[in-house]
Design a protein around this motif. Structure first.
Motif, PDB file in Angstrom:
ATOM      1  N   THR A 236       0.839  -1.198   0.000  1.00 16.32           N
ATOM      2  CA  THR A 236       0.000   0.000   0.000  1.00 16.32           C
ATOM      3  C   THR A 236       0.879   1.254   0.000  1.00 16.32           C
ATOM      4  OG1 THR A 236      -0.211  -0.239   2.381  1.00 16.32           O
ATOM      5  CG2 THR A 236      -2.047  -0.987   1.080  1.00 16.32           C
ATOM      6  N   LEU A 239       2.040   1.705  -3.704  1.00 20.25           N
ATOM      7  CA  LEU A 239       0.960   1.305  -4.599  1.00 20.25           C
ATOM      8  C   LEU A 239       1.153   1.854  -6.013  1.00 20.25           C
ATOM      9  CD1 LEU A 239      -1.482  -0.441  -4.259  1.00 20.25           C
ATOM     10  CD2 LEU A 239      -2.843   1.557  -3.775  1.00 20.25           C
ATOM     11  N   LEU A 240       1.713   3.042  -6.130  1.00 21.98           N
ATOM     12  CA  LEU A 240       1.904   3.624  -7.462  1.00 21.98           C
ATOM     13  C   LEU A 240       3.157   3.078  -8.126  1.00 21.98           C
ATOM     14  CD1 LEU A 240       0.895   7.345  -6.907  1.00 21.98           C
ATOM     15  CD2 LEU A 240      -0.316   5.589  -8.203  1.00 21.98           C
ATOM     16  N   PRO A 243       2.597  -1.719  -7.917  1.00 16.76           N
ATOM     17  CA  PRO A 243       1.286  -2.260  -7.538  1.00 16.76           C
ATOM     18  C   PRO A 243       1.320  -3.782  -7.366  1.00 16.76           C
ATOM     19  CG  PRO A 243       1.283  -1.491  -9.822  1.00 16.76           C
ATOM     20  CD  PRO A 243       2.554  -1.006  -9.208  1.00 16.76           C
TER      21      PRO A 243
ATOM     22  N   LEU B 158      -6.291   0.855  -7.103  1.00 14.81           N
ATOM     23  CA  LEU B 158      -5.613   0.638  -8.385  1.00 14.81           C
ATOM     24  C   LEU B 158      -6.592   0.789  -9.543  1.00 14.81           C
ATOM     25  CD1 LEU B 158      -3.219  -2.341  -7.591  1.00 14.81           C
ATOM     26  CD2 LEU B 158      -2.598   0.009  -8.187  1.00 14.81           C
ATOM     27  N   PHE B 169      -6.706  10.066  -5.479  1.00 20.58           N
ATOM     28  CA  PHE B 169      -5.827   9.095  -4.822  1.00 20.58           C
ATOM     29  C   PHE B 169      -5.817   9.386  -3.320  1.00 20.58           C
ATOM     30  CE2 PHE B 169      -1.827   7.082  -3.645  1.00 20.58           C
ATOM     31  CZ  PHE B 169      -1.908   5.895  -4.365  1.00 20.58           C
TER      32      PHE B 169
END
Lengths: 276, 313
Positions: A236, A239-240, A243, B158, B169
Motif C-alpha cells: 500500500t 501502490l503507485l 502495484p 488501483l 488518490f
C-alpha cells in the motif's frame, strides 16, 4: 448407507476449489522456507522494487528483498500462527463449553456470561490492544493473543452440542452403567460433538490467517519472520511504484481465506445430512 | 410519553454498562507490568520530569483515589478525561472530537452501501429460489464475505484512482465526499455479503408464514406481499446484525483507515495504545462503549417500528 456416505463426501462444486487451495497452503507452510530461493531478509539495495525477472520471479520489494521468498516464508508464518492458535483455542474452548453445558445450573450461567463478554468485543480491536502494549511482539505473543479471543467460538459450539447430547439414550445408558462424569463427557459426549467443532476449526483457520495478516499489516506482527500482511503494508505504501506487491500479497491472503471458507461450507454440509 | 420510562431505564442501564467496560479497562491498564513513566519518557528522562509525569498520571496517589477521580472525569464534562500524554496541551476528548466526524461518516456511508446492495439482492434471490438468479446471488455474497478488506481496498484504489482515474488518490489532501466512495465500498461489500445471506434466509422463512398467505389471499400483488409484508417481518434479524456491524464500524475501522490513509477512531486508539497514552486510550474506550450502547438502543426501537408483534418492555 455406504453409497450415501460416499456421495456426501464427494468433492464437488465449491469443495473442488476449496480443498486443493487448503492443501496447497498447508504444503507451502510446511516446505515454503526450504524452497524459497533467497532469504526473506537478504538485502540488495541495487535491485529495489524491480519488476519480475529470471533472478526474481515475482520481482523485488523494499530493500531489494525477493518477493517470492517473502511469499513462501510468509506461508510458514501464517500457517504456524493459524494452526497453533486454532489448536489452543480448540482445546480450551471445547473444554470450557463442554464443562459449562454438562454442569448446567449456576456454573453454566457464570461460564456462559464470560463467553458472551469476550464475544461482545470486536476481536481485531482486542488483539490490537493486547499486542500494541507489548514492546516487541513475537510469534508467541501473537499466538497467545489470537487464542485469547479465538476460544469463545469453540466454547459456544461445544456448549450447544453438549446440551443437545447430554440427555440422549446412549449417555443415560453410559451413566446407568456407572461411568463417572468425566468418562461420560470425554468418551461418550465429546466424540459425538466433534463434527461441528471441526467445521468451526476450518473457518477458524481462515480467520486466523486473516487476523495474522491484519495484525502484521498494522505493524504488530512477529518481527522475526516474513509475513503476507507486512508485504501488503509495503504494497500500500508503494501502490503507485509497484502495484505488484499489494496484488500478490493481498491475493495470497484472499485466496487462502476463500479456500478455508469453501472447505468449511463443504464439511458442514457433509457432516450434517439434515442440511441437504 | 409512553416510552419515557423505558428510555430512562435503558439510559441508566447503558451508563452502567459503559462504566463497567471502562472500569475493566482501567484495571487492566493498571495491572500492566513496568513503570509507565519509563515507557513514555524513555530511560534518559530527568528525575524532575519523571516526578511531574507521575503527578499528572496521579501515580503519587493511592489506587482508590485514582479510580474515583477517573470516574469523576467521566461524569463531569469540564474535567474532560485528563490530557493527552503525547500532546500535553490537548484534552483527550478534543483529540477524539477531531477524528470522530471521519469515523461517523465512513461508518454510515459503508452501512448505506451494504443495505443498498443487500436488500434488493436478498429479495431477488428469495423470490426466485433454486434458480440461476438465486445461485448467482449466493456466489456473489460468498465472494463478498470472503474477500478481505485489506485486499479489496488496494484493488479498488488501483482500479479507480490509477487505471481509470475517476476518484482522488487517497492521502491527506483527498477529503470530501468523493474520497469517501472507495473506503465505503471496501467496508460495505463484506457487510453486504453477510446481510444478503441472512436476508435471503429470513425472507424464505417468512414467506412460509400464514400472514403471507393471508396477504396473497386478499389479492395483493406479489411485489406488495414481498416488500410490505414479508420483508418487514424479515427485517428483525437483519437489524440485529446490521446494528452490530454499525457499532463495530463506529468503533473505528483500523485496517481501512490505514489503507486509505484516513484519520479515525481506530487509528487514534492504536497510536495511543502503542504510546501508552492512557488517558486517550480510556477516552476512546468510553466513546466506543457508549456508541455500542446507543446503537443497540436504536436497534431495539427499530424492531418495534418494523414488526408490530414486538413491544418495548
Amino acid at each position: 448407507m455406504s453409497a450415501a456416505n460416499n456421495k456426501r463426501w464427494k468433492l464437488q462444486g465449491r469443495a473442488l476449489v476449496g480443498v486443493p487451495l487448503v492443501l496447497l497452503f498447508l504444503a507451502l507452510a510446511l516446505i515454503g522456507p526450504w524452497i524459497a530461493p533467497y532469504s526473506p531478509r537478504a538485502i540488495d539495495l541495487a535491485h529495489e522494487l524491480e519488476p519480475s525477472s529470471w533472478r526474481h520471479l515475482l520481482g523485488t520489494a523494499d530493500n531489494g528483498v525477493d518477493v517470492l521468498s517473502v511469499l513462501l516464508t510468509g506461508a510458514r508464518t501464517a500457517g504456524l500462527v493459524a494452526v497453533s492458535s486454532v489448536c489452543i483455542s480448540f482445546v480450551i474452548g471445547s473444554l470450557f463449553g463442554a464443562v459449562s453445558g454438562y454442569a448446567g445450573g449456576r456454573t453454566d450461567m457464570v461460564l456462559a456470561r464470560i463467553t458472551d463478554a469476550v464475544q461482545a468485543m470486536p476481536s481485531l480491536v482486542l488483539n490490537v490492544a493486547l499486542l500494541a502494549l507489548i514492546a516487541r511482539p513475537g510469534f508467541g505473543h501473537m499466538i497467545a493473543a489470537l487464542s485469547a479471543t479465538g476460544w469463545v467460538a469453540y466454547a459456544r459450539v461445544s456448549r450447544a452440542e453438549v446440551l443437545r447430547l447430554r440427555d440422549r439414550e446412549f449417555v443415560t445408558a453410559a451413566r446407568a452403567l456407572g461411568a463417572s462424569s468425566a468418562r461420560v463427557l470425554f468418551r461418550h459426549v465429546l466424540p459425538n460433538a466433534m463434527g461441528p467443532l471441526i467445521v468451526q476449526a476450518t473457518f477458524g483457520l481462515g480467520g486466523a490467517v486473516l487476523a495474522e495478516a491484519s495484525l502484521s499489516f498494522l505493524g504488530l506482527g512477529p518481527g522475526a519472520g516474513a509475513s503476507w500482511g507486512a508485504l501488503l503494508d509495503q504494497g500500500t505504501a508503494y501502490l503507485l511504484r509497484a502495484p505488484r506487491l499489494a496484488l500478490i500479497s493481498g491475493g495470497a491472503i484472499a485466496v487462502t481465506v476463500l479456500g478455508f471458507n469453501l472447505t468449511g461450507d463443504w464439511l458442514r454440509d457433509a457432516l450434517d445430512p439434515k442440511e441437504q | 410519553m409512553r416510552y419515557l420510562g423505558y428510555l430512562l431505564r435503558r439510559a441508566l442501564g447503558g451508563a452502567l454498562t459503559v462504566l463497567a467496560v471502562v472500569s475493566v479497562c482501567f484495571l487492566l491498564l493498571e495491572a500492566l507490568p513496568g513503570d509507565p513513566t519509563d515507557t513514555i519518557l524513555g530511560e534518559t528522562a530527568t528525575a524532575e520530569d519523571r516526578e511531574q509525569l507521575r503527578r499528572a498520571l496521579r501515580l503519587d496517589q493511592p489506587f482508590a483515589s485514582r479510580y474515583l477521580q477517573f470516574v469523576l472525569d467521566l461524569i463531569v464534562p469540564a474535567r474532560a478525561m485528563g490530557h493527552s500524554l503525547r500532546q500535553p496541551a490537548r484534552s483527550a476528548f478534543s483529540m477524539i472530537a477531531e477524528v470522530w466526524p471521519n469515523t461517523i461518516m465512513l461508518a454510515i456511508s459503508s452501512a448505506l452501501v451494504a443495505w443498498a446492495v443487500a436488500i434488493p439482492l436478498a429479495v431477488l434471490a428469495a423470490s426466485r429460489p433454486r434458480t440461476k438468479t438465486d445461485a448467482a446471488v449466493g456466489v456473489a455474497s460468498l465472494v463478498g464475505v470472503a474477500i478481505p478488506s485489506l485486499w479489496l481496498g488496494p484493488l479498488l484504489i488501483l482500479a479507480f484512482c490509477v487505471a481509470v482515474p475517476l476518484l482522488p488518490f487517497p492521502g491527506p489532501d483527498a477529503r470530501g465526499p468523493l474520497a469517501l466512495v472507495l473506503p465505503s465500498l471496501t467496508l460495505g461489500v463484506g457487510m453486504a455479503g453477510i446481510l444478503t445471506r441472512m436476508g435471503r434466509g429470513a425472507l424464505r422463512e417468512t414467506l412460509r408464514e400464514p400472514f403471507v398467505t393471508a396477504a396473497r389471499a386478499r389479492g395483493l400483488s406479489e411485489t406488495a406481499v414481498l416488500i410490505k409484508h414479508a420483508l418487514r417481518a424479515a427485517m428483525v434479524p437483519l437489524l440485529t446484525t446490521g446494528g452490530a456491524q454499525l457499532a463495530s464500524l463506529l468503533g473505528g475501522a483500523i485496517i481501512t483507515e490505514k489503507v486509505f490513509d484516513r484519520p479515525g477512531l481506530g487509528t487514534l486508539l492504536l497510536q495511543s495504545l502503542t504510546a501508552r497514552d492512557i488517558p486517550v486510550v480510556l477516552a476512546c474506550v468510553v466513546v466506543i462503549a457508549a456508541t455500542a450502547v446507543l446503537v443497540q438502543l436504536a436497534v431495539d426501537v427499530a424492531y418495534v417500528l418494523v414488526d408490530p408483534r414486538i413491544r418495548l418492555s
